[in-house]
Design a protein around this motif. Structure first.
Motif, PDB file in Angstrom:
ATOM      1  N   TYR A  76      -7.764 -52.644 -33.876  1.00  0.00           N
ATOM      2  CA  TYR A  76      -6.762 -52.923 -32.845  1.00  0.00           C
ATOM      3  C   TYR A  76      -5.799 -51.749 -32.783  1.00  0.00           C
ATOM      4  CZ  TYR A  76      -2.465 -55.014 -30.906  1.00  0.00           C
ATOM      5  OH  TYR A  76      -1.318 -55.258 -30.177  1.00  0.00           O
ATOM      6  N   PRO A  77      -6.037 -50.783 -31.884  1.00  0.00           N
ATOM      7  CA  PRO A  77      -5.102 -49.674 -31.721  1.00  0.00           C
ATOM      8  C   PRO A  77      -3.908 -50.107 -30.886  1.00  0.00           C
ATOM      9  CG  PRO A  77      -7.002 -49.367 -30.286  1.00  0.00           C
ATOM     10  CD  PRO A  77      -7.220 -50.653 -31.025  1.00  0.00           C
ATOM     11  N   THR A  78      -2.727 -49.708 -31.287  1.00  0.00           N
ATOM     12  CA  THR A  78      -1.531 -50.107 -30.548  1.00  0.00           C
ATOM     13  C   THR A  78      -0.537 -48.965 -30.446  1.00  0.00           C
ATOM     14  OG1 THR A  78       0.330 -51.656 -30.468  1.00  0.00           O
ATOM     15  CG2 THR A  78      -0.485 -51.053 -32.651  1.00  0.00           C
ATOM     16  N   ASP A  79       0.120 -48.887 -29.291  1.00  0.00           N
ATOM     17  CA  ASP A  79       1.244 -47.968 -29.124  1.00  0.00           C
ATOM     18  C   ASP A  79       2.545 -48.755 -28.981  1.00  0.00           C
ATOM     19  OD1 ASP A  79       0.895 -49.073 -26.657  1.00  0.00           O
ATOM     20  OD2 ASP A  79       0.652 -47.186 -25.566  1.00  0.00           O
ATOM     21  N   PHE A  80       2.469 -50.072 -29.293  1.00  0.00           N
ATOM     22  CA  PHE A  80       3.608 -51.000 -29.254  1.00  0.00           C
ATOM     23  C   PHE A  80       4.097 -51.268 -27.826  1.00  0.00           C
ATOM     24  CE2 PHE A  80       4.394 -48.484 -33.304  1.00  0.00           C
ATOM     25  CZ  PHE A  80       3.600 -49.320 -34.072  1.00  0.00           C
ATOM     26  N   SER A  81       3.310 -50.907 -26.837  1.00  0.00           N
ATOM     27  CA  SER A  81       3.678 -51.162 -25.440  1.00  0.00           C
ATOM     28  C   SER A  81       3.377 -52.616 -25.095  1.00  0.00           C
ATOM     29  CB  SER A  81       2.881 -50.246 -24.512  1.00  0.00           C
ATOM     30  OG  SER A  81       1.492 -50.537 -24.620  1.00  0.00           O
ATOM     31  N   ALA A  82       3.833 -53.031 -23.902  1.00  0.00           N
ATOM     32  CA  ALA A  82       3.585 -54.406 -23.455  1.00  0.00           C
ATOM     33  C   ALA A  82       2.099 -54.680 -23.301  1.00  0.00           C
ATOM     34  CB  ALA A  82       4.306 -54.663 -22.127  1.00  0.00           C
ATOM     35  N   CYS A  83       1.344 -53.687 -22.816  1.00  0.00           N
ATOM     36  CA  CYS A  83      -0.089 -53.927 -22.621  1.00  0.00           C
ATOM     37  C   CYS A  83      -0.821 -54.011 -23.963  1.00  0.00           C
ATOM     38  CB  CYS A  83      -0.711 -52.874 -21.712  1.00  0.00           C
ATOM     39  SG  CYS A  83      -0.585 -51.186 -22.291  1.00  0.00           S
ATOM     40  N   ALA A  84      -0.384 -53.232 -24.951  1.00  0.00           N
ATOM     41  CA  ALA A  84      -0.990 -53.330 -26.282  1.00  0.00           C
ATOM     42  C   ALA A  84      -0.654 -54.671 -26.924  1.00  0.00           C
ATOM     43  CB  ALA A  84      -0.495 -52.182 -27.165  1.00  0.00           C
ATOM     44  N   GLU A  85       0.590 -55.105 -26.736  1.00  0.00           N
ATOM     45  CA  GLU A  85       0.999 -56.404 -27.279  1.00  0.00           C
ATOM     46  C   GLU A  85       0.214 -57.533 -26.629  1.00  0.00           C
ATOM     47  OE1 GLU A  85       5.035 -59.150 -27.790  1.00  0.00           O
ATOM     48  OE2 GLU A  85       5.200 -57.050 -27.215  1.00  0.00           O
ATOM     49  N   ASN A  86      -0.048 -57.409 -25.332  1.00  0.00           N
ATOM     50  CA  ASN A  86      -0.802 -58.442 -24.635  1.00  0.00           C
ATOM     51  C   ASN A  86      -2.224 -58.562 -25.179  1.00  0.00           C
ATOM     52  OD1 ASN A  86      -0.859 -60.427 -22.416  1.00  0.00           O
ATOM     53  ND2 ASN A  86      -2.424 -59.079 -21.560  1.00  0.00           N
ATOM     54  N   ALA A  87      -2.791 -57.431 -25.586  1.00  0.00           N
ATOM     55  CA  ALA A  87      -4.149 -57.455 -26.138  1.00  0.00           C
ATOM     56  C   ALA A  87      -4.220 -58.261 -27.431  1.00  0.00           C
ATOM     57  CB  ALA A  87      -4.631 -56.027 -26.387  1.00  0.00           C
ATOM     58  N   MET A  88      -3.089 -58.347 -28.135  1.00  0.00           N
ATOM     59  CA  MET A  88      -3.070 -59.062 -29.407  1.00  0.00           C
ATOM     60  C   MET A  88      -3.377 -60.546 -29.245  1.00  0.00           C
ATOM     61  SD  MET A  88      -0.323 -58.711 -32.505  1.00  0.00           S
ATOM     62  CE  MET A  88       1.086 -59.163 -31.525  1.00  0.00           C
ATOM     63  N   GLN A  89      -3.077 -61.103 -28.063  1.00  0.00           N
ATOM     64  CA  GLN A  89      -3.359 -62.518 -27.839  1.00  0.00           C
ATOM     65  C   GLN A  89      -4.864 -62.796 -27.813  1.00  0.00           C
ATOM     66  OE1 GLN A  89      -2.610 -64.209 -23.923  1.00  0.00           O
ATOM     67  NE2 GLN A  89      -2.457 -62.167 -23.031  1.00  0.00           N
ATOM     68  N   TYR A  90      -5.659 -61.747 -27.657  1.00  0.00           N
ATOM     69  CA  TYR A  90      -7.113 -61.877 -27.747  1.00  0.00           C
ATOM     70  C   TYR A  90      -7.609 -61.530 -29.151  1.00  0.00           C
ATOM     71  CZ  TYR A  90      -7.474 -62.494 -22.719  1.00  0.00           C
ATOM     72  OH  TYR A  90      -7.370 -63.008 -21.449  1.00  0.00           O
ATOM     73  N   VAL A  91      -6.959 -60.554 -29.775  1.00  0.00           N
ATOM     74  CA  VAL A  91      -7.377 -60.133 -31.119  1.00  0.00           C
ATOM     75  C   VAL A  91      -7.322 -61.305 -32.097  1.00  0.00           C
ATOM     76  CG1 VAL A  91      -6.847 -58.641 -33.084  1.00  0.00           C
ATOM     77  CG2 VAL A  91      -6.619 -57.754 -30.752  1.00  0.00           C
ATOM     78  N   ILE A  92      -6.224 -62.040 -32.079  1.00  0.00           N
ATOM     79  CA  ILE A  92      -6.014 -63.100 -33.069  1.00  0.00           C
ATOM     80  C   ILE A  92      -7.080 -64.198 -32.993  1.00  0.00           C
ATOM     81  CG2 ILE A  92      -4.438 -64.964 -33.761  1.00  0.00           C
ATOM     82  CD1 ILE A  92      -2.114 -63.020 -33.155  1.00  0.00           C
ATOM     83  N   PRO A  93      -7.311 -64.833 -31.832  1.00  0.00           N
ATOM     84  CA  PRO A  93      -8.317 -65.899 -31.801  1.00  0.00           C
ATOM     85  C   PRO A  93      -9.746 -65.409 -32.025  1.00  0.00           C
ATOM     86  CG  PRO A  93      -7.479 -65.482 -29.592  1.00  0.00           C
ATOM     87  CD  PRO A  93      -6.606 -64.720 -30.537  1.00  0.00           C
ATOM     88  N   ILE A  94     -10.063 -64.212 -31.539  1.00  0.00           N
ATOM     89  CA  ILE A  94     -11.420 -63.689 -31.753  1.00  0.00           C
ATOM     90  C   ILE A  94     -11.641 -63.387 -33.226  1.00  0.00           C
ATOM     91  CG2 ILE A  94     -12.977 -61.759 -31.268  1.00  0.00           C
ATOM     92  CD1 ILE A  94     -11.741 -61.628 -28.464  1.00  0.00           C
ATOM     93  N   ALA A  95     -10.643 -62.811 -33.877  1.00  0.00           N
ATOM     94  CA  ALA A  95     -10.753 -62.529 -35.316  1.00  0.00           C
ATOM     95  C   ALA A  95     -10.944 -63.825 -36.110  1.00  0.00           C
ATOM     96  CB  ALA A  95      -9.520 -61.776 -35.803  1.00  0.00           C
ATOM     97  N   LYS A  96     -10.209 -64.871 -35.718  1.00  0.00           N
ATOM     98  CA  LYS A  96     -10.351 -66.158 -36.404  1.00  0.00           C
ATOM     99  C   LYS A  96     -11.724 -66.757 -36.162  1.00  0.00           C
ATOM    100  CE  LYS A  96      -6.841 -69.019 -36.589  1.00  0.00           C
ATOM    101  NZ  LYS A  96      -5.675 -69.864 -36.224  1.00  0.00           N
ATOM    102  N   ALA A  97     -12.173 -66.731 -34.907  1.00  0.00           N
ATOM    103  CA  ALA A  97     -13.469 -67.330 -34.558  1.00  0.00           C
ATOM    104  C   ALA A  97     -14.629 -66.606 -35.237  1.00  0.00           C
ATOM    105  CB  ALA A  97     -13.652 -67.320 -33.040  1.00  0.00           C
ATOM    106  N   MET A  98     -14.554 -65.276 -35.275  1.00  0.00           N
ATOM    107  CA  MET A  98     -15.661 -64.486 -35.817  1.00  0.00           C
ATOM    108  C   MET A  98     -15.487 -64.147 -37.294  1.00  0.00           C
ATOM    109  SD  MET A  98     -17.338 -64.524 -33.099  1.00  0.00           S
ATOM    110  CE  MET A  98     -18.743 -63.600 -33.709  1.00  0.00           C
TER     111      MET A  98
END
Length: 277
Positions: free
Chosen positions: A8-30
């Motif tokens: 999960y690469p991040t520059d701490f921007s709003a769009c990077a933060e928004n991607a985190m809402q997908y990272v968390i559930p996918i990481a848990k599921a997989m």
């Protein structure tokens, strides 16, 4: 790196933060761990004519702020039961990312983009596209305006290349956890290609049947003189949550005559794209 890792690469921007809402559930599921990576870009400061001591102080401030942000993200991930590690680099832009992905060989990369309808997208989006063209690992691009709601419908757009069997198998592994339906879709620009495409579709079905059983998968054949436009209509009609595409490696002559569907769809969709190479 463990193959069950999401980068999960991040520059701490709003769009990077928004991607985190997908990272968390996918990481848990997989059952994946997450590697959070940020690169400090001090290139403009180093080129400036300011007092060197002042430049050093500003870089130190960037360093402290980045560590604080990374720590907050890590705490949030761990609060959701996800094992994660952080890494901080010092390279400009995101030109470092393809080599980083190649070195660490992740299960998946998830990163944000500005999203459709935003003028800034053409700058940021082209950078994201350069990462896509230089990596051989699955990469999920999340638009800034995407809203996570799980995955009920996935669209896999195909032109029936041999490697699509491997790609669909990857998609099925994620779909199973969400009980998601998968539409394997082929869009052709002329009706005359119908029988040929059905032939290739049957070959793909045969190959898939040897390795996987998944009952919630359907095949669709669509005709339109503009492939990305038809895909956009399909996404709206089906209320899809994810579009999976293959970024084919093209030679120079191919690139002259065929613009990338992946690049076009990055500018046209409000849902994540899962891109295979």
């Amino acid at each position: 790196m463990d193959s069950r890792t999401i980068i999960y690469p991040t520059d701490f921007s709003a769009c990077a933060e928004n991607a985190m809402q997908y990272v968390i559930p996918i990481a848990k599921a997989m059952k994946c761990k997450v590697q959070i990576v940020h690169s400090i870009d001090a290139s403009n400061m180093l080129k400036s004519e300011e007092n060197p001591l002042r430049v050093i102080e500003e870089i130190q401030i960037l360093d402290v702020n980045a560590k604080t942000h990374l720590k907050k993200i890590k705490i949030k991930m761990e609060a959701n039961g996800i094992a994660c590690i952080t890494e901080m680099l010092k390279y400009p832009g995101i030109s470092w990312l393809p080599e980083y992905i190649k070195e660490h060989r992740p299960y998946l990369v998830v990163m944000g983009t500005v999203g459709s309808g935003d003028l800034g997208n053409k700058v940021f989006g082209s950078n994201a596209y350069r990462v896509i063209t230089k990596t051989d690992f699955p990469l999920m691009v999340v638009p800034k305006d995407a809203t996570y709601r799980g995955f009920e419908k996935m669209i896999f757009a195909t032109d029936f290349e041999k490697k699509d069997t491997e790609n669909i198998n990857f998609l099925i592994k994620i779909a199973r956890h969400y009980k998601a339906a998968i539409d394997v879709v082929n869009v052709t620009e002329t009706v005359f290609e119908r029988e040929e495409e059905k032939f290739y579709a049957n070959n793909l079905k045969d190959e898939l049947s040897k390795t996987v059983r998944y009952g919630k998968m359907d095949y669709k054949f669509l005709f339109w003189d503009n492939v990305e436009e038809r895909l956009e209509i399909l996404l709206k009609e089906s209320n899809a949550d994810l579009l999976a595409l293959v970024n084919r490696k093209k030679n120079f002559i191919d690139c002259l005559f065929h613009k990338s569907i992946v690049k076009k769809m990055m500018y046209r969709t409000h849902i994540p794209l899962l891109i295979f190479s």
